[in-house]
Every structure is written in structure tokens, then in C-alpha cells.
Write an enzyme that holds these catalytic residues in place. Structure first.
Site, short mmCIF file in Angstrom:
data_model
loop_
_atom_site.label_atom_id
_atom_site.label_comp_id
_atom_site.label_asym_id
_atom_site.label_seq_id
_atom_site.Cartn_x
_atom_site.Cartn_y
_atom_site.Cartn_z
N GLU A 60 0.86 -1.18 0.00
CA GLU A 60 0.00 0.00 0.00
C GLU A 60 0.89 1.23 0.00
OE1 GLU A 60 -0.40 -2.25 2.63
OE2 GLU A 60 -2.15 -3.31 1.88
N TYR B 100 7.57 2.13 -7.53
CA TYR B 100 6.95 0.81 -7.56
C TYR B 100 6.52 0.42 -8.98
CZ TYR B 100 6.91 1.54 -2.52
OH TYR B 100 7.28 1.80 -1.22
#
Length: 72
Positions: A28, A40
């Protein structure tokens, strides 16, 4: 920041997870943390969902990101 240490660390963690047979990785990240989301995404993670109000202090939404690993 900007020295590539986060990328190196995440790449190492992904490698370790794969070597131990993991098939997927999930995380998250704060919705407005664009540098982290780009990091990411550059490592192959894709947004797969949202968790509204995930961060209690700020009531900020989290973006759930996932990556398929090769596993063993």
C-alpha cells in the site's frame, strides 16, 4: 532521496521473495506519494485497488499495488 537506494532495496526484497517461492507481492502506498508510486511502477507493480481512509491520522487513501513474481 534520488540516489536509487529505495529501488535497490525493493529489488533485493523482490529477489529474496522470489527465491523463497513467493508468487506475488502487494503493498500500500499513499495516493499522493507520486515518487513512491513511480518507483513501484518502475519495478513492475500495478495499481489494483484503493483503500479509502487507510491512513488514520490523515484519512488519506492508500493505493494497493501488486506484482506477479516468478516464484519457484
Amino acid at each position: 532521496r534520488g540516489q536509487g537506494l529505495g529501488r535497490q532495496l525493493m529489488a533485493h526484497l523482490i529477489e529474496m521473495a522470489e527465491s523463497r517461492g513467493a508468487n506475488a507481492a502487494r503493498l500500500e502506498v499513499r495516493e499522493h506519494n507520486v515518487p513512491a508510486r513511480r518507483l513501484y511502477e518502475g519495478l513492475g507493480f500495478r495499481a489494483v485497488g484503493l483503500r479509502k481512509g487507510y491512513y488514520a491520522k490523515t484519512n488519506e487513501t492508500a493505493v494497493v499495488m501488486a506484482k506477479t513474481l516468478r516464484g519457484l
